[in-house]
Design a protein around this motif. Structure first.
Motif, mmCIF file in Angstrom:
data_model
loop_
_atom_site.group_PDB
_atom_site.id
_atom_site.type_symbol
_atom_site.label_atom_id
_atom_site.label_comp_id
_atom_site.label_asym_id
_atom_site.label_seq_id
_atom_site.Cartn_x
_atom_site.Cartn_y
_atom_site.Cartn_z
ATOM 1 N N ARG A 150 28.818 -19.560 -14.701
ATOM 2 C CA ARG A 150 29.709 -19.035 -15.129
ATOM 3 C C ARG A 150 29.219 -17.524 -16.000
ATOM 4 N NH1 ARG A 150 33.411 -23.934 -16.025
ATOM 5 N NH2 ARG A 150 33.810 -24.140 -13.401
ATOM 6 N N CYS A 151 28.041 -17.889 -16.754
ATOM 7 C CA CYS A 151 27.325 -17.229 -17.765
ATOM 8 C C CYS A 151 27.670 -15.503 -17.326
ATOM 9 C CB CYS A 151 26.072 -17.397 -18.313
ATOM 10 S SG CYS A 151 25.386 -16.611 -18.929
ATOM 11 N N ILE A 152 28.011 -14.627 -18.415
ATOM 12 C CA ILE A 152 27.983 -13.403 -18.000
ATOM 13 C C ILE A 152 26.673 -13.051 -19.218
ATOM 14 C CG2 ILE A 152 30.100 -12.618 -17.422
ATOM 15 C CD1 ILE A 152 30.551 -12.436 -20.334
ATOM 16 N N SER A 153 26.060 -13.517 -19.883
ATOM 17 C CA SER A 153 24.386 -13.122 -20.662
ATOM 18 C C SER A 153 24.961 -11.754 -21.686
ATOM 19 C CB SER A 153 23.958 -12.223 -20.035
ATOM 20 O OG SER A 153 22.806 -12.548 -18.886
ATOM 21 N N CYS A 154 26.170 -12.299 -22.698
ATOM 22 C CA CYS A 154 26.891 -11.660 -23.788
ATOM 23 C C CYS A 154 25.694 -12.409 -24.798
ATOM 24 C CB CYS A 154 28.086 -12.046 -24.308
ATOM 25 S SG CYS A 154 28.590 -13.663 -24.152
ATOM 26 N N TYR A 155 24.772 -13.141 -24.595
ATOM 27 C CA TYR A 155 23.876 -13.694 -25.562
ATOM 28 C C TYR A 155 25.086 -14.493 -27.198
ATOM 29 C CZ TYR A 155 19.910 -11.709 -23.856
ATOM 30 O OH TYR A 155 18.744 -12.091 -23.027
ATOM 31 N N ARG A 156 25.847 -14.429 -27.018
ATOM 32 C CA ARG A 156 26.844 -14.900 -27.998
ATOM 33 C C ARG A 156 26.847 -16.361 -27.940
ATOM 34 N NH1 ARG A 156 33.269 -14.575 -28.268
ATOM 35 N NH2 ARG A 156 33.830 -12.798 -29.003
ATOM 36 N N CYS A 157 26.054 -17.045 -27.662
ATOM 37 C CA CYS A 157 25.878 -18.956 -27.799
ATOM 38 C C CYS A 157 24.645 -18.888 -28.453
ATOM 39 C CB CYS A 157 25.980 -20.041 -26.798
ATOM 40 S SG CYS A 157 24.485 -19.129 -25.099
ATOM 41 N N VAL A 158 23.708 -17.876 -28.048
ATOM 42 C CA VAL A 158 22.624 -17.950 -29.103
ATOM 43 C C VAL A 158 22.928 -17.757 -30.354
ATOM 44 C CG1 VAL A 158 21.080 -16.061 -28.016
ATOM 45 C CG2 VAL A 158 19.637 -18.362 -28.228
ATOM 46 N N TYR A 180 18.684 -17.701 -18.832
ATOM 47 C CA TYR A 180 19.483 -19.022 -18.649
ATOM 48 C C TYR A 180 19.374 -19.112 -20.506
ATOM 49 C CZ TYR A 180 19.773 -23.847 -17.729
ATOM 50 O OH TYR A 180 20.124 -25.116 -17.398
ATOM 51 N N PHE A 181 21.014 -19.848 -20.253
ATOM 52 C CA PHE A 181 21.093 -20.377 -21.995
ATOM 53 C C PHE A 181 21.247 -21.306 -21.685
ATOM 54 C CE2 PHE A 181 22.474 -16.267 -21.324
ATOM 55 C CZ PHE A 181 21.985 -15.612 -22.527
ATOM 56 N N GLY A 182 20.229 -22.140 -23.049
ATOM 57 C CA GLY A 182 20.421 -23.694 -23.001
ATOM 58 C C GLY A 182 18.940 -24.683 -23.858
ATOM 59 N N CYS A 201 31.466 -19.042 -26.438
ATOM 60 C CA CYS A 201 31.540 -18.455 -25.734
ATOM 61 C C CYS A 201 32.527 -17.436 -24.458
ATOM 62 C CB CYS A 201 30.980 -19.747 -23.894
ATOM 63 S SG CYS A 201 30.814 -19.185 -23.003
ATOM 64 N N PRO A 202 33.020 -16.837 -24.320
ATOM 65 C CA PRO A 202 33.945 -16.034 -23.800
ATOM 66 C C PRO A 202 34.871 -16.325 -22.411
ATOM 67 C CG PRO A 202 32.346 -14.672 -23.736
ATOM 68 C CD PRO A 202 31.217 -16.347 -24.273
ATOM 69 N N THR A 203 33.683 -16.957 -21.420
ATOM 70 C CA THR A 203 34.018 -17.998 -20.256
ATOM 71 C C THR A 203 33.553 -19.393 -20.154
ATOM 72 O OG1 THR A 203 31.833 -18.336 -19.614
ATOM 73 C CG2 THR A 203 32.151 -15.827 -19.656
ATOM 74 N N GLY A 204 33.435 -19.467 -19.429
ATOM 75 C CA GLY A 204 33.688 -21.719 -19.058
ATOM 76 C C GLY A 204 31.879 -21.856 -19.128
ATOM 77 N N VAL A 205 31.292 -21.677 -19.764
ATOM 78 C CA VAL A 205 30.132 -22.088 -19.334
ATOM 79 C C VAL A 205 29.707 -23.555 -20.167
ATOM 80 C CG1 VAL A 205 27.604 -22.222 -20.271
ATOM 81 C CG2 VAL A 205 28.654 -20.168 -19.249
ATOM 82 N N PHE A 206 31.086 -23.254 -21.631
ATOM 83 C CA PHE A 206 30.342 -24.480 -22.695
ATOM 84 C C PHE A 206 31.951 -25.286 -22.002
ATOM 85 C CE2 PHE A 206 27.319 -22.397 -24.010
ATOM 86 C CZ PHE A 206 25.879 -23.019 -23.508
#
Ligand code: SF4
Ligand code: SF4
Ligand code: FES
Length: 909
Positions: A150-158, A180-182, A201-206
């Motif tokens: 579901r990631c859109i690579s916005c980089y917010r998480c990291v 890949y974010f993890g 995260c703006p999506t449902g990744v986490f």
């Protein structure tokens, strides 16, 4: 301020903001992903494009990234220009090429920023017909789920996890379309703040794994604004319920406290509220027989009879119960017979802190203000374990220097990458002294491991070094001179020094020395801040009510001066050994316990009465600043089960008092208790201003607890009765149950049950609540300081009283703290209890060598006629001859703190 023109209209905006921030603050809907009010801008998603013109005559203009464009006086922009509208639509279409169309099975669905932004941009047709990129998900521990597709690579998480929370076990890997974010490899996330990924995260990744177990869509839950009960910080939370169970806790914005984040304890520690074995009925125990009192009147008659037969009644309150319930207990038993439910050492520390807060003349900063201090000195606290969000603020304070450097280079603070590059990692300064290594040591300039006595001495030496008027230590050795000089000089060279200590070391002397340091800095004209951390969510509240210690209660019991004990929401077995408890219980004739948990204490009560917990009732707690904050009932348990006996503790106690003294009932709702307390006790005179009272209405309506799309309301009780029952009436607050009432609460109150504004269904909607994002909410900021601090005269210096030097013949027990396990409520939550460390003690590696033990070995020792067993963690970062114990857990009573143990043995199997 600057004047800008948006869509041909003139607006006044904050000149230091970027265009996106300014437009959102004005209420415009500009879609965005990578920008975050705290994390700043990096311009990676391009979703926030708008058109900027040179001036009003310019008809061509150019597309600009609004989150990367500073507000300039006279800027002319268009949000709805067709080119920018098409561009934004195109960006989201690109982002969606790899995003699975799995909204119906995605837990984010209905509260998803990506969904909202897709709707706002108008992208509604999928043209991409090829294979999507797919990823393997990782196991990230018991709390956070991972669905990388579901990631859109916005980089917010990291950016949040690594750059903001300083986590080291999470990153970004891969390249181009395959990012890949993890974690480097599967495993539980190590940060105490990992749960914020779910909201960042703006999506449902986490996803929130605890919520997944009882999953309901956001719109199907019933919410209330609440206060986290797990430590003294008092973070604002929003709790959601369905079918009589709490199934979600999320952050609720408070500009001065937690703002956008929570710690994992606060976010995931709530399941104690859903336990099957929660007390639901009044229970009477007599000579090993247990009888459930089905009729409430019978309970009151029995209690009245027992109370009339008793001559000396003592009430033990609790620092985890609300102010109102503790006050009701004090009213019932009388001030002389009221105990705070704390051990003497903690009570002494708390009382001293209260007097310093009230009249110490030193300012106590909020969490947000902590970030403005440039040198921080912590004495005797492992802040990350005891008050985690303060640790997160300290982390930001240490990084804050980079912002001031960037500011001097004309780089706006929201330009986060430029700020990072320009400052080259310069940091503010942090010094820590503690009995063992702390989780903030990674960012400290100097961390020292000292015994508590040495910490006290060091504190007195530092304050004397800063201001010679401050009492020093006579005949002290010159040990630690370099450290004294280092810390004193750092504090003196700072503009805004902050000193932090608290009750967790159980040392009054440490608090005194901390105050002396702050006072000496104030005398040297420093803008000094002072923070004292306390053990629980309402420690200051009950401290202000005033009462005796638990030792005093036990003394009275042993002298036969108590034959009826009332214990309010407190597990006394956490404090005293089982042996000592059984000795006391043999003497007291009757014990009445009121609690919402089936604790060991609840099980020994002759009468046990079930109370509501913080999600089932409303009340007030006082945080470390002396800020009283109201938590509100999320749901009414009786709606699901009519015949249960649960009542708010204050109501139980008031009804008992009325029955006993043959008085008619005067407290019917929470406001009655608040009114009585605020008019009776001067310290609580502002209590009624903490939140609007139950009569608060918006255009004649109460505020709704559920979103208006709440579905299935008629079926929540269908297992009991297919006829829809009317919703319960809430006498205690301005909220109505279910979705009836005002839904635009964010315009009228800062007590916001859930985050929503039209078109914005995710938690990002809070950026639409106020005229100034990351600033004040429009009305009634949540909470009220009970007293002013930082004004008035300084109190006299504390003198050093020499303490006995530690002996090398025995081990000295001190409390050590863990995020999971030290706090009494959360550890009963199943997922938290599974994750409590197996180590119940910590010991120096040289001592371990002598005893031939390794990490995981068990030791035993005797104290209070009881044999205690401890699983040891061996560390080099703890003083020799010191034994740190996870007190209050694993049957290790808190009264062990400070005890000397001579005979400590390894258990051999
Ligand atoms: S995981 Fe979420 S926050 Fe991280 S980059 Fe992807 S979409 Fe953004
Ligand atoms: S810091 Fe304390 S009050 Fe805040 S969320 Fe964590 S446990 Fe709760
Ligand atoms: S929000 Fe502006 S570029 Fe991503």
């Amino acid at each position: 301020m600057a004047i800008i023109f948006i869509n041909d209209k003139k607006y006044h905006v904050n000149a230091s903001d970027n265009l996106l921030h300014a437009c959102l603050s004005l209420g415009f809907d500009i879609p965005y992903f990578c920008w975050h009010p705290i994390l700043g801008s990096i311009g990676s998603c391009r979703q926030c494009m708008v058109k900027q013109y040179d001036n009003c005559e310019d008809k061509v203009g150019r597309l600009v990234i609004s989150c990367m464009t500073p507000v300039l006086n006279g800027s002319v922009i268009s949000i709805h220009d067709s080119e920018s509208v098409e561009f934004r639509k195109g960006i989201i279409e690109l982002l969606m090429t790899n995003h699975p169309h799995d909204c119906p099975i995605c837990e984010e669905g209905g509260s998803c920023h990506l969904q909202d932004m897709t709707v706002i941009t108008g992208h509604n047709k999928r043209r991409y017909r090829f294979l999507k990129r797919t990823h393997k998900n990782q196991y990230l521990g018991p709390f956070v789920g991972h669905e990388m597709n579901r990631c859109i690579s916005c980089y917010r998480c990291v950016r949040y996890y690594k750059d903001y929370a300083d986590g080291t076990d999470f990153g970004v890997y891969g390249t181009s379309n395959n990012i890949y974010f993890g974690r480097l490899e599967e495993g539980a996330l190590e940060s105490e703040f990992s749960g914020n990924l779910v909201e960042v995260c703006p999506t449902g990744v986490f996803t929130d794994k605890i919520q997944s177990e009882k999953y309901s869509r956001k719109w199907d839950l019933q919410y209330a604004p609440s206060i986290c009960q797990h430590c003294c910080v008092g973070c604002n939370i929003s709790a959601g319920e369905k079918y009589g169970e709490i199934c979600k806790v999320e952050n609720r914005y408070h500009e001065n406290i937690n703002r956008y984040f929570l710690c994992d304890l606060g976010r995931f520690g709530y399941s104690y509220s859903n336990l099957e074995d929660r007390p639901k009925y009044s229970v009477f125990r007599n000579e090993n027989k247990t009888k459930i009192l089905k009729n409430l009147q019978n309970s009151f008659t029995l209690i009245e009879k027992l109370l009339l037969d008793s001559s000396q009644v003592i009430g033990i309150g609790s620092n985890r119960a609300s102010l109102e319930s503790n006050y009701a207990l004090q009213k019932l038993v009388g001030k002389k017979n009221f105990s705070t439910g704390m051990l003497q050492k903690e009570l002494d520390c708390t009382s001293l802190i209260i007097s310093i807060l009230k009249s110490g003349g030193i300012y106590v900063p909020t969490l947000k203000e902590i970030e403005n201090y440039d040198v921080i000195f912590i004495l005797g606290e492992d802040v990350t374990q005891t008050s985690p969000m303060i640790a997160l603020s300290i982390r930001q304070a240490i990084k804050e220097k980079s912002k001031s450097i960037s500011f001097s280079k004309n780089i706006p603070v929201w330009n986060s990458l430029a700020v990072k590059n320009a400052s080259q990692g310069v940091k503010n300064r942090l010094f820590i002294i503690n009995t063992y290594a702390t989780k903030l040591d990674d960012i400290s300039e100097k961390s020292c491991i000292f015994s508590i006595n040495s910490q006290v001495q060091l504190g007195f030496k530092i304050s004397h070094h800063i201001d010679k008027d401050s009492p020093g230590i006579d005949n002290s050795s010159d040990s630690n001179t370099k450290i004294v000089e280092l810390i004193s000089c750092a504090l003196l060279s700072s503009k805004n020094p902050l000193i932090i200590s608290g009750t967790h070391s159980n040392s009054v002397e440490l608090i005194q020395s901390t105050y002396n340091i702050a006072k000496s800095l104030k005398n040297r004209k420093k803008n000094v801040g002072l923070i004292f951390l306390t053990s629980n969510s309402n420690s200051l509240g009950i401290g202000l009510l005033d009462g005796m210690s638990l030792e005093k209660v036990s003394e009275k019991i042993l002298k036969n001066k108590c034959d009826f004990l009332i214990i309010l929401e407190n597990d006394i077995y956490r404090y005293f050994s089982k042996f000592y408890m059984s000795k006391l219980l043999k003497i007291v004739k009757n014990v009445l316990v009121i609690d919402h948990l089936n604790t060991d204490t609840m099980k020994i009560g002759k009468i046990s009465l079930p109370s509501t917990n913080c999600f089932e009732s409303s009340g007030t707690v006082v945080n470390y600043e002396g800020r009283a904050q109201r938590f509100f009932q999320v749901y009414d348990p009786k709606f699901y089960c009519n015949d249960i006996h649960t009542l708010d503790s204050w109501m139980w106690l008031h009804l008992i008092r009325c029955k006993l003294y043959k008085k008619s009932q005067t407290w019917y709702k929470l406001d009655d208790v608040i009114h009585s307390l605020s008019s009776e006790k001067f310290d609580f005179r502002n209590l009624k201003f903490v939140a609007p009272d139950a009569s608060f209405r918006v255009f004649g309506q109460k505020l709704a607890r559920s979103p208006h799309r709440s579905s299935g309301r008629t079926s929540v009780r269908a297992n009991i009765n297919v006829h829809e029952r009317s919703q319960p009436k809430d006498q205690n607050s301005m909220f109505s149950f279910s979705m009836e009432g005002c839904q635009q609460f964010y315009k009228y109150s800062s007590y916001i049950p859930f985050s929503w504004t039209p078109g914005w269904n995710s938690i990002q909607s809070l950026n639409k609540f106020s005229r100034n994002i990351d600033g004040k909410l429009p009305f009634w900021n949540s909470g009220k300081h009970l007293f002013e601090h930082g004004t008035g005269k300084l109190i006299p210096w504390f003198n050093y009283c020499s303490v006995k030097n530690e002996s090398n013949d025995s081990y000295c027990i001190f409390p050590y703290y863990a995020l999971f396990g030290s706090e009494p409520l959360s550890k009963l939550s199943p997922k938290i209890s599974e994750n409590i460390s197996i180590f119940s003690g910590i010991m120096n590696k040289n001592d371990a060598k002598i005893l031939s033990i390794r990490s995981g070995s068990k030791i035993e020792f005797e104290c209070f006629n009881t044999l205690f067993t401890v699983t040891i963690f061996v560390s080099s970062k703890i003083k020799s001859k010191h034994l740190g114990l996870l007190l209050g857990h694993y049957d290790l009573p808190i009264s062990l703190s400070g005890k000397k143990i001579v005979d400590l043995r390894k258990i051999t199997v």
